[in-house]
Scaffold this motif. Structure first.
Motif, short mmCIF file in Angstrom:
data_model
loop_
_atom_site.label_atom_id
_atom_site.label_comp_id
_atom_site.label_asym_id
_atom_site.label_seq_id
_atom_site.Cartn_x
_atom_site.Cartn_y
_atom_site.Cartn_z
N GLY A 35 0.78 -1.10 -0.16
CA GLY A 35 0.27 0.03 -0.01
C GLY A 35 0.88 1.34 0.01
N ARG A 92 4.71 0.15 5.92
CA ARG A 92 6.23 -0.97 5.95
C ARG A 92 7.12 -0.02 5.21
NH1 ARG A 92 4.20 -7.06 3.51
NH2 ARG A 92 2.46 -5.63 2.75
N HIS A 127 -3.49 4.41 -1.96
CA HIS A 127 -3.36 4.56 -1.57
C HIS A 127 -2.38 6.24 -2.28
CE1 HIS A 127 -5.83 3.58 1.51
NE2 HIS A 127 -4.39 2.21 1.02
P1 4NP Z 1 1.20 -1.50 3.58
O1 4NP Z 1 0.03 -1.95 4.24
O2 4NP Z 1 1.78 -2.98 2.38
O3 4NP Z 1 2.48 -2.08 4.58
O4 4NP Z 1 1.02 -0.64 2.96
C1 4NP Z 1 -0.78 -1.95 4.05
C2 4NP Z 1 -1.70 -0.66 3.14
C3 4NP Z 1 -3.20 -0.64 3.04
C4 4NP Z 1 -3.43 -2.15 2.18
C5 4NP Z 1 -3.22 -3.24 2.27
C6 4NP Z 1 -1.32 -3.18 3.03
N1 4NP Z 1 -4.48 -2.27 1.40
O5 4NP Z 1 -5.00 -3.20 0.76
O6 4NP Z 1 -4.94 -0.36 1.20
#
Ligand code: 4NP
Length: 171
Positions: free
Chosen positions: A17, A21, A53
């Motif tokens: 997203g 992380r 995002h």
């Molecule tokens: P990230 O976490 O990959 O660590 O930024 C996520 C944030 C949002 C989503 C998935 C993972 N989402 O599906 O919106």
């Protein structure tokens, strides 16, 4: 094209997203190179494989966890990984195996695949070699991600210091 010794070392962190992380890894790694007087040797960024995002600040829970532990993520905004990133960055660190698959899918010829590595290959305690996605869990997940990112970023910077013969000044 060969890189010259005065070029910055371009480092990209990738997750799904780009709100939990990978922005933490970007912010923490930037904090570390600033602290060690190496900021002018690096260009650091992050991106997500997914589009949801784009333009968003990092997740509020990730921002508050980082802020409490001394790292600001306030100025970061989400963006989506693009094909050109695989040419543009010297080192691309992905957070899990699904990110690895989706990132390599942007480089079907494999020309740049050696630049793409699992972030936790450099973790002294790599466990599953993946950084767990904290998005749907509780606060403990964000603290766990912070601990992983902290020790792994330090190990990566130590490795860069060896391979690029960097000589920083501790602030
Ligand atoms: P990230 O976490 O990959 O660590 O930024 C996520 C944030 C949002 C989503 C998935 C993972 N989402 O599906 O919106």
């Amino acid at each position: 094209m060969a890189r010259s010794s005065s070029d910055p070392i371009r480092v990209l962190f990738v997750c799904l997203g780009n709100i939990c992380r990978s922005p933490l890894a970007e912010g923490y790694f930037q904090h570390l190179v600033n602290e060690q007087g190496l900021a002018d040797r690096f260009e650091i960024d992050s991106a997500g494989t997914g589009p949801w995002h784009v333009g968003d600040p990092p997740d509020a829970r990730m921002r508050s966890t980082a802020r409490r532990r001394g790292v600001s993520l306030e100025d970061l905004r989400g963006r989506q990984l693009e094909r050109l990133d695989l040419q543009r960055f010297d080192h691309i660190f992905v957070m899990d195996k699904s990110n690895l698959h989706d990132t390599l899918a942007l480089d079907p010829s494999g020309d740049h695949s050696t630049r793409v590595r699992l972030f936790r290959e450099f973790d002294p305690e790599p466990e599953t070699y993946q950084v767990p996605d904290p998005y749907t869990g509780g606060q403990a997940g964000f603290e766990h991600v912070y601990d992983i990112v902290e020790r792994t970023s330090r190990a990566i910077l130590d490795r860069f210091k060896e391979i690029y013969d960097l000589d920083g000044q501790a602030a």
